[in-house]
Design an enzyme around this catalytic site. Structure first.
Site, PDB file in Angstrom:
ATOM      1  N   GLY A 173       0.823  -1.210   0.000  1.00  0.00           N
ATOM      2  CA  GLY A 173       0.000   0.000   0.000  1.00  0.00           C
ATOM      3  C   GLY A 173       0.852   1.252   0.000  1.00  0.00           C
ATOM      4  O   GLY A 173       0.568   2.223  -0.715  1.00  0.00           O
ATOM      5  N   TYR A 215     -14.892 -22.456  12.419  1.00  0.00           N
ATOM      6  CA  TYR A 215     -13.965 -21.460  11.867  1.00  0.00           C
ATOM      7  C   TYR A 215     -12.593 -22.060  11.563  1.00  0.00           C
ATOM      8  O   TYR A 215     -12.019 -22.786  12.373  1.00  0.00           O
ATOM      9  CB  TYR A 215     -13.806 -20.305  12.849  1.00  0.00           C
ATOM     10  CG  TYR A 215     -12.895 -19.192  12.375  1.00  0.00           C
ATOM     11  CD1 TYR A 215     -13.342 -18.251  11.457  1.00  0.00           C
ATOM     12  CD2 TYR A 215     -11.584 -19.073  12.853  1.00  0.00           C
ATOM     13  CE1 TYR A 215     -12.519 -17.213  11.025  1.00  0.00           C
ATOM     14  CE2 TYR A 215     -10.755 -18.039  12.425  1.00  0.00           C
ATOM     15  CZ  TYR A 215     -11.232 -17.113  11.510  1.00  0.00           C
ATOM     16  OH  TYR A 215     -10.414 -16.093  11.087  1.00  0.00           O
TER      17      TYR A 215
END
Length: 315
Positions: free
Chosen positions: A42, A192
């Site tokens: 980024g 999960y």
């Protein structure tokens, strides 16, 4: 993926850097938002877009860290136009606040780069009680895109320049739960799996870009939306898996991309003229690639869109 040194049809390869793929491109007059811009690819994406003349708004969780990155870029590129604004994708309230503040600035918006993400986190819930990886990697970006889209449409119309939405996914989108998106079990802690949950969120990124493309084309709007795999990069994305992270750090310099190479595909899709008019595609190594069959499921994309709307705009 092309073998590391081989060039694909675009003329670029996995070794190509963000500077290389944007060489000779003038982005003066363009305004871009980059999420997760305070570190890793980024930060490099921000630097290269600014180097090419774009006005970059760094959307970051930690404004102090973002400010340091901005200062470093300005030392090397004194003419760079960069702003730093606070955005926590883990919170819809923060996303709404960011969008409201950005819109109030009256800036155009040509490019939106949904870059931020977390990877393989243990089970946690976001501030809005949504599983953290799905919330951060997909829901926050879905809401952000929705909130700034009118500004992008206005900019594209008034400037007569194509707008581009770039959504960072991953080859991990191929490794998800068997049903792809667990609509009824997003917050199911008992079932999960941190790796599959990451894959689920990355699959959502590709589906988001594809459904957004369909809707923009229906409207006749001059904005494209594409997703991409940046490559396997030496960043802190694996901070939740210390053992794996240690191994990656040791061997990564020989087999992984550095951040200059890791930001290449993002900058290519955001700026390169080869990508003009291309939408609803999946890129890798600055070349067109092919996503999984689940990622190309039109009905799944529509279902995810409606599900995401129900999470971000509850009645």
């Amino acid at each position: 993926m092309w073998p590391f040194g081989w060039k694909g049809p675009s003329g670029f390869s996995p070794r190509s850097t963000a500077e290389h793929v944007t060489q000779g491109i003038d982005a003066t007059g363009l305004t871009a938002i980059v999420t997760g811009a305070s570190s890793g690819i980024g930060a490099e994406t921000t630097r290269v877009l600014a180097l090419r003349g774009a006005h970059v708004v760094m959307a970051v969780r930690n404004v102090e860290s973002g400010g340091k990155v901005k200062d470093e870029i300005l030392k090397a590129i004194p003419t760079a136009k960069i702003d730093v604004m606070q955005l926590d994708l883990n919170s819809m309230g923060s996303v709404r606040k960011f969008a409201s503040e950005f819109i109030s600035l009256g800036l155009p918006l040509n490019i939106l780069i949904n870059n931020a993400g977390i990877m393989a986190a243990p089970f946690m819930l976001s501030q809005d009680n949504i599983e953290m990886q799905f919330a951060t990697n997909h829901v926050g970006h879905f809401l952000l895109t929705d909130l700034v889209l009118d500004t992008m449409k206005k900019t594209a119309r008034e400037s007569d320049r194509e707008g581009r939405i770039v959504i960072l996914s991953s080859e991990a989108h191929r490794f998800t739960y068997s049903e792809g998106i667990r609509f009824d079990k997003i917050n199911d802690e008992s079932g999960y799996n941190s790796i599959w949950a990451y894959g689920q969120s990355k699959l959502a990124n590709v589906l988001h870009a594809n459904e957004l493309t369909r809707r923009l084309k229906e409207e006749g709007v001059n904005i494209t939306a594409n997703s991409l795999h940046p490559g396997v990069i030496m960043t802190n994305l694996l901070r939740f898996h210390s053992v794996i992270n240690s191994v990656v750090t040791m061997v990564g310099r020989f087999v992984l991309k550095n951040v200059h190479q890791g930001a290449a595909t993002t900058c290519y899709v955001a700026l390169h003229p080869q990508v003009k008019g291309v939408s609803g595609e999946y890129f890798m190594d600055s070349n067109l690639s092919k996503a999984s069959s689940l990622a190309e499921d039109v009905e799944l994309a529509k279902k995810l869109w409606d599900f995401s709307l129900s999470l971000t705009n509850p009645k």
